[in-house]
Design a protein around this motif. Sequence first.
Motif, PDB file in Angstrom:
ATOM      1  N   ASP A   1       0.800  -1.222   0.000  1.00 42.01           N
ATOM      2  CA  ASP A   1       0.000   0.000   0.000  1.00 42.01           C
ATOM      3  C   ASP A   1       0.836   1.277   0.000  1.00 42.01           C
ATOM      4  O   ASP A   1       0.668   2.155   0.834  1.00 42.01           O
ATOM      5  N   GLY A   2       1.754   1.390  -0.935  1.00 48.53           N
ATOM      6  CA  GLY A   2       2.511   2.619  -1.084  1.00 48.53           C
ATOM      7  C   GLY A   2       3.543   2.860  -0.005  1.00 48.53           C
ATOM      8  O   GLY A   2       3.972   3.989   0.201  1.00 48.53           O
ATOM      9  N   ALA A   3       3.966   1.845   0.685  1.00 42.41           N
ATOM     10  CA  ALA A   3       4.942   2.014   1.757  1.00 42.41           C
ATOM     11  C   ALA A   3       6.360   1.779   1.252  1.00 42.41           C
ATOM     12  O   ALA A   3       7.220   1.330   1.984  1.00 42.41           O
ATOM     13  N   HIS A   4       6.600   2.107  -0.016  1.00 35.81           N
ATOM     14  CA  HIS A   4       7.929   1.919  -0.586  1.00 35.81           C
ATOM     15  C   HIS A   4       8.941   2.862   0.057  1.00 35.81           C
ATOM     16  O   HIS A   4      10.139   2.606   0.004  1.00 35.81           O
ATOM     17  N   TRP A   5       8.458   3.929   0.654  1.00 37.02           N
ATOM     18  CA  TRP A   5       9.373   4.855   1.316  1.00 37.02           C
ATOM     19  C   TRP A   5      10.077   4.181   2.480  1.00 37.02           C
ATOM     20  O   TRP A   5      11.179   4.563   2.849  1.00 37.02           O
ATOM     21  N   LEU A   6       9.474   3.129   3.054  1.00 44.30           N
ATOM     22  CA  LEU A   6      10.127   2.410   4.144  1.00 44.30           C
ATOM     23  C   LEU A   6      11.426   1.755   3.684  1.00 44.30           C
ATOM     24  O   LEU A   6      12.435   1.793   4.392  1.00 44.30           O
ATOM     25  N   ALA A   7      11.403   1.166   2.494  1.00 48.17           N
ATOM     26  CA  ALA A   7      12.613   0.545   1.960  1.00 48.17           C
ATOM     27  C   ALA A   7      13.672   1.596   1.665  1.00 48.17           C
ATOM     28  O   ALA A   7      14.862   1.386   1.933  1.00 48.17           O
ATOM     29  N   ILE A   8      13.255   2.736   1.155  1.00 46.97           N
ATOM     30  CA  ILE A   8      14.203   3.808   0.839  1.00 46.97           C
ATOM     31  C   ILE A   8      14.827   4.361   2.112  1.00 46.97           C
ATOM     32  O   ILE A   8      16.043   4.552   2.197  1.00 46.97           O
ATOM     33  N   VAL A   9      14.014   4.610   3.122  1.00 47.76           N
ATOM     34  CA  VAL A   9      14.529   5.140   4.386  1.00 47.76           C
ATOM     35  C   VAL A   9      15.455   4.118   5.048  1.00 47.76           C
ATOM     36  O   VAL A   9      16.500   4.488   5.596  1.00 47.76           O
ATOM     37  N   SER A  10      15.110   2.845   4.979  1.00 48.05           N
ATOM     38  CA  SER A  10      15.972   1.810   5.552  1.00 48.05           C
ATOM     39  C   SER A  10      17.317   1.765   4.837  1.00 48.05           C
ATOM     40  O   SER A  10      18.363   1.656   5.486  1.00 48.05           O
ATOM     41  N   ALA A  11      17.291   1.839   3.520  1.00 48.63           N
ATOM     42  CA  ALA A  11      18.542   1.823   2.755  1.00 48.63           C
ATOM     43  C   ALA A  11      19.394   3.047   3.068  1.00 48.63           C
ATOM     44  O   ALA A  11      20.614   2.940   3.254  1.00 48.63           O
ATOM     45  N   LEU A  12      18.774   4.214   3.142  1.00 50.56           N
ATOM     46  CA  LEU A  12      19.525   5.435   3.469  1.00 50.56           C
ATOM     47  C   LEU A  12      20.105   5.368   4.885  1.00 50.56           C
ATOM     48  O   LEU A  12      21.226   5.816   5.122  1.00 50.56           O
ATOM     49  N   GLY A  13      19.352   4.811   5.811  1.00 52.05           N
ATOM     50  CA  GLY A  13      19.850   4.651   7.172  1.00 52.05           C
ATOM     51  C   GLY A  13      21.048   3.704   7.219  1.00 52.05           C
ATOM     52  O   GLY A  13      22.026   3.967   7.919  1.00 52.05           O
ATOM     53  N   LEU A  14      20.963   2.620   6.476  1.00 55.71           N
ATOM     54  CA  LEU A  14      22.068   1.671   6.422  1.00 55.71           C
ATOM     55  C   LEU A  14      23.312   2.311   5.819  1.00 55.71           C
ATOM     56  O   LEU A  14      24.430   2.123   6.310  1.00 55.71           O
ATOM     57  N   ILE A  15      23.121   3.108   4.768  1.00 57.40           N
ATOM     58  CA  ILE A  15      24.244   3.818   4.154  1.00 57.40           C
ATOM     59  C   ILE A  15      24.848   4.812   5.144  1.00 57.40           C
ATOM     60  O   ILE A  15      26.072   4.945   5.234  1.00 57.40           O
ATOM     61  N   ALA A  16      24.013   5.514   5.894  1.00 54.65           N
ATOM     62  CA  ALA A  16      24.511   6.486   6.860  1.00 54.65           C
ATOM     63  C   ALA A  16      25.322   5.806   7.967  1.00 54.65           C
ATOM     64  O   ALA A  16      26.392   6.283   8.361  1.00 54.65           O
ATOM     65  N   VAL A  17      24.837   4.675   8.461  1.00 57.09           N
ATOM     66  CA  VAL A  17      25.564   3.953   9.508  1.00 57.09           C
ATOM     67  C   VAL A  17      26.891   3.427   8.962  1.00 57.09           C
ATOM     68  O   VAL A  17      27.933   3.552   9.611  1.00 57.09           O
ATOM     69  N   ALA A  18      26.868   2.857   7.765  1.00 58.05           N
ATOM     70  CA  ALA A  18      28.103   2.343   7.168  1.00 58.05           C
ATOM     71  C   ALA A  18      29.096   3.479   6.924  1.00 58.05           C
ATOM     72  O   ALA A  18      30.304   3.323   7.156  1.00 58.05           O
ATOM     73  N   GLY A  19      28.611   4.629   6.477  1.00 57.89           N
ATOM     74  CA  GLY A  19      29.485   5.776   6.270  1.00 57.89           C
ATOM     75  C   GLY A  19      30.093   6.266   7.564  1.00 57.89           C
ATOM     76  O   GLY A  19      31.277   6.612   7.615  1.00 57.89           O
ATOM     77  N   GLY A  20      29.311   6.302   8.621  1.00 57.45           N
ATOM     78  CA  GLY A  20      29.813   6.715   9.928  1.00 57.45           C
ATOM     79  C   GLY A  20      30.871   5.763  10.453  1.00 57.45           C
ATOM     80  O   GLY A  20      31.889   6.192  11.002  1.00 57.45           O
ATOM     81  N   LEU A  21      30.645   4.457  10.281  1.00 58.64           N
ATOM     82  CA  LEU A  21      31.637   3.473  10.709  1.00 58.64           C
ATOM     83  C   LEU A  21      32.920   3.594   9.900  1.00 58.64           C
ATOM     84  O   LEU A  21      34.026   3.522  10.446  1.00 58.64           O
ATOM     85  N   ALA A  22      32.795   3.791   8.591  1.00 61.99           N
ATOM     86  CA  ALA A  22      33.982   3.943   7.740  1.00 61.99           C
ATOM     87  C   ALA A  22      34.743   5.215   8.103  1.00 61.99           C
ATOM     88  O   ALA A  22      35.974   5.215   8.184  1.00 61.99           O
ATOM     89  N   PHE A  23      34.016   6.300   8.336  1.00 62.92           N
ATOM     90  CA  PHE A  23      34.657   7.561   8.708  1.00 62.92           C
ATOM     91  C   PHE A  23      35.401   7.415  10.035  1.00 62.92           C
ATOM     92  O   PHE A  23      36.528   7.877  10.186  1.00 62.92           O
TER      93      PHE A  23
END
Length: 59
Positions: free
Chosen positions: A30-52
């Motif tokens: 039901d149009g909740a595709h934004w959940l997948a996008i937000v999850s992916a962006l959050g994962l990228i942010a955490v990985a970037g923080g760990l790499a930094f």
Amino acid sequence: MKKGLALAAASMVLATSALAHPGAHVHPHDGAHWLAIVSALGLIAVAGGLAFGKIRNRK
């Protein structure tokens, strides 16, 4: 930290399909595709923080 990564890997391996109705699938409804996008962006942010942090402490 090693236990956290192991727990994350185990949770992805042990993820099961949704059983709300027949048919094996795991996807937003039901149009909740934004959940997948937000999850992916959050994962990228955490990985970037760990790499930094790893690069910063490499002295």
